[in-house]
Write an enzyme that holds these catalytic residues in place. Structure first.
Site, mmCIF file in Angstrom:
data_model
loop_
_atom_site.group_PDB
_atom_site.id
_atom_site.type_symbol
_atom_site.label_atom_id
_atom_site.label_comp_id
_atom_site.label_asym_id
_atom_site.label_seq_id
_atom_site.Cartn_x
_atom_site.Cartn_y
_atom_site.Cartn_z
ATOM 1 N N SER A 174 -3.122 -71.731 82.353
ATOM 2 C CA SER A 174 -4.512 -71.285 82.478
ATOM 3 C C SER A 174 -5.260 -71.718 83.731
ATOM 4 O O SER A 174 -6.373 -71.251 83.970
ATOM 5 C CB SER A 174 -5.316 -71.729 81.267
ATOM 6 N N SER B 259 -6.663 -68.727 80.907
ATOM 7 C CA SER B 259 -7.971 -68.701 80.314
ATOM 8 C C SER B 259 -9.095 -69.194 81.214
ATOM 9 O O SER B 259 -10.269 -68.977 80.884
ATOM 10 C CB SER B 259 -7.964 -69.524 79.020
ATOM 11 N N LYS C 27 -15.123 -75.424 83.648
ATOM 12 C CA LYS C 27 -14.741 -74.558 82.534
ATOM 13 C C LYS C 27 -15.476 -75.042 81.274
ATOM 14 O O LYS C 27 -15.623 -76.259 81.049
ATOM 15 C CB LYS C 27 -13.229 -74.649 82.343
HETATM 16 N N1 GLN Z 1 -2.007 -67.955 77.895
HETATM 17 C C1 GLN Z 1 -1.544 -69.160 77.268
HETATM 18 C C2 GLN Z 1 -2.071 -69.223 75.851
HETATM 19 O O1 GLN Z 1 -2.716 -68.325 75.458
HETATM 20 C C3 GLN Z 1 -1.961 -70.372 78.053
HETATM 21 C C4 GLN Z 1 -3.399 -70.661 77.926
HETATM 22 C C5 GLN Z 1 -3.806 -71.964 78.557
HETATM 23 O O2 GLN Z 1 -3.114 -72.487 79.413
HETATM 24 N N2 GLN Z 1 -4.912 -72.509 78.071
HETATM 25 O O3 GLN Z 1 -1.832 -70.127 75.131
#
Ligand code: GLN
Length: 470
Positions: A172, A148, A73
């Protein structure tokens, strides 16, 4: 589509070479049908593959990841390879060093093909918040792969790489794994070093594996976990050979189904997939009981105070002076800050910075941040209580199936609500794993989530392994 174990076997039996495998991976990464990649490191990958073949020829192969193509990532630093965190702010940032997890994968002989797309700084659940492009779900390119870590999910699901690393702050790794038919593991907070991982919310962020199988995920975890002097929150909890822990079955294990996780608006196919997984575990000798995690309903609000607060502090460093995009035509310092940040950050990141700055400001701190921390403790205690009578908590990973890429775009709250089942585990710092549990009538993957006690990834992995084999 090959698993890490299968690629490793092909290399060990000399049916193929690391250079051949890397060449094929690079070709499909360049084609990038699902817009999974932000950068491809052809030179680095080819050099690593050559080195792997040479080691193997000398009889000095390093282990199960040696010569296996992986992706990272793009919020995980890679020395000499642009790392953007999906943000214009860092569009030209080339890290001078590797994240600890990058260095550990390289030391295990893995061949890093490239960097994968994400919601800007990890803020999102769809990968649509990337400043560069949305990633598509390989099962249905009109739909999101989740986020994400959607780029990592798509790269693995499309068979471009054997496995990938994602990061998980509130879901994510798990949610995109669920949306693309993969196994995704968020380790216990502290299990894996965060050094060299671009910070979103530091008390929540963890790096973890995304892979086709539980065993592959275990192999990746083995390579990256463990204490690191460069991350004071990393744990010296004993390293385990996770693979050996996989095969002991689930006889006698107690599985809890939290009633609060069968939320309103949950997709009927998702609901029945969770119950079917519970039945399968029962058939394998586990016992399944209903449990309650009473503070679950506060998790979403708690997370969406704490995460933006930490983000607003972490992202203060991108000021156009020390870091990141620098506006061209500013005449004074304040103007430079304003312009650099206005141009560099996307709308969701700005929203989080404003929410966090507001919640931390004097007069509001007690009402929001302190209160959220107190509720976080209650959520953690819910789990402590539950884990006195069960070994694993089982639920859906996402209440819904992957949505269309053009949905939920102008409704940030609707997007936040999709995280309802993954956030509590993050707030409590527990390990959480998502794995495939079925396919919808429309052909979309459905995932279930297993949660375990702190540092008890072993039980999580062996339960997942048994379920996967069934
Ligand atoms: N969707 C969650 C957020 O927007 C989690 C994102 C993540 O785990 N990086 O914060």
């Amino acid at each position: 589509m090959k698993t890490i174990v299968e690629i490793g076997a092909g290399l060990a039996e000399k049916k193929t070479s690391a250079v051949e495998v890397a060449t094929a991976a690079l070709a499909s990464a360049k084609e990038d049908t699902f817009s999974a990649f932000l950068a491809i490191d052809e030179a680095g990958a080819m050099a690593a593959a050559k080195a792997s073949d040479e080691r193997r020829a000398r009889g000095a192969a390093l282990g199960p990841l040696d010569g296996v193509p992986v992706a990272l990532k793009d919020n995980i630093l890679t020395e000499g390879v642009v790392t953007t965190a999906g943000s214009k702010m860092l569009a030209d940032f080339t890290p001078p060093y590797d994240a600890t997890v990058t260095a550990r994968l390289k030391a295990a002989g893995a061949v890093i093909i490239g960097k994968t797309n994400l919601d800007e700084f990890g803020m999102g659940s769809s990968t649509v918040n990337s400043a560069f492009k949305p990633t598509k779900n390989p099962f249905d390119p009109s739909r999101t792969p989740g986020g994400s870590s959607g780029g990592s999910a798509a790269a693995v699901a499309a068979g471009i790489v054997g496995g990938a690393l994602g990061t998980d702050t509130g879901g994510s790794i798990r949610q995109p794994a669920s949306f693309t038919g993969l196994v995704g593991l968020k380790p216990t907070y502290g299990r894996v070093s965060r050094a060299g991982v671009i910070a979103y919310a530091s008390s929540l962020d963890q790096v973890g594996p995304m892979a086709h199988t539980v065993e592959d995920a275990a192999l990746l975890l083995e390579a990256i976990e463990g204490f690191d002097a460069n991350d004071s929150t990393s744990s010296d909890a004993k390293k385990t050979v996770w693979r050996d822990a996989l095969r002991s079955g689930v006889k006698g294990l107690r599985i809890g189904l939290p009633r609060e996780y069968f939320v309103d608006g949950m997709d009927a196919e998702v609901d029945s997939s969770v119950r079917a997984a519970a039945k399968r575990l029962e058939a394998l000798g586990a016992s399944v009981v209903d449990i309650s995690l009473p503070h679950t309903k506060y998790a979403l609000a708690t997370y969406y105070v704490i995460a933006p607060c930490e983000a607003s502090s972490n992202l203060g460093r991108y000021d156009g002076v020390r870091y990141g995009h620098r506006a061209a035509d500013a005449k004074a310092l304040k103007e430079l800050y304003e312009k650099s940040r206005s141009e560099g950050f996307g709308p969701e990141v700005k929203r989080r910075i404003m929410l966090g700055t507001f919640a931390l400001s004097s007069g509001y701190y007690d009402a929001y941040y302190r209160k959220a921390q107190q509720v976080r403790t209650l959520i953690t205690r819910d789990f402590e209580q539950a884990f006195q009578s069960v070994d694993i908590v089982l639920s859906a990973t996402s209440p819904v199936l992957p949505w269309r890429l053009d949905e939920k775009l102008d409704d940030p709250l609707a997007m936040y609500l999709m995280d309802v089942l993954t956030l509590p585990c993050s707030l409590a710092g527990l390990p959480g794993l998502s794995m495939p549990s079925g396919v919808s009538a429309s052909g979309l993957p459905i995932g279930v989530q297993l949660l375990g006690r702190r540092f008890d990834e072993a039980t999580l992995l062996r339960t997942a392994f048994a379920l996967e084999k069934h």
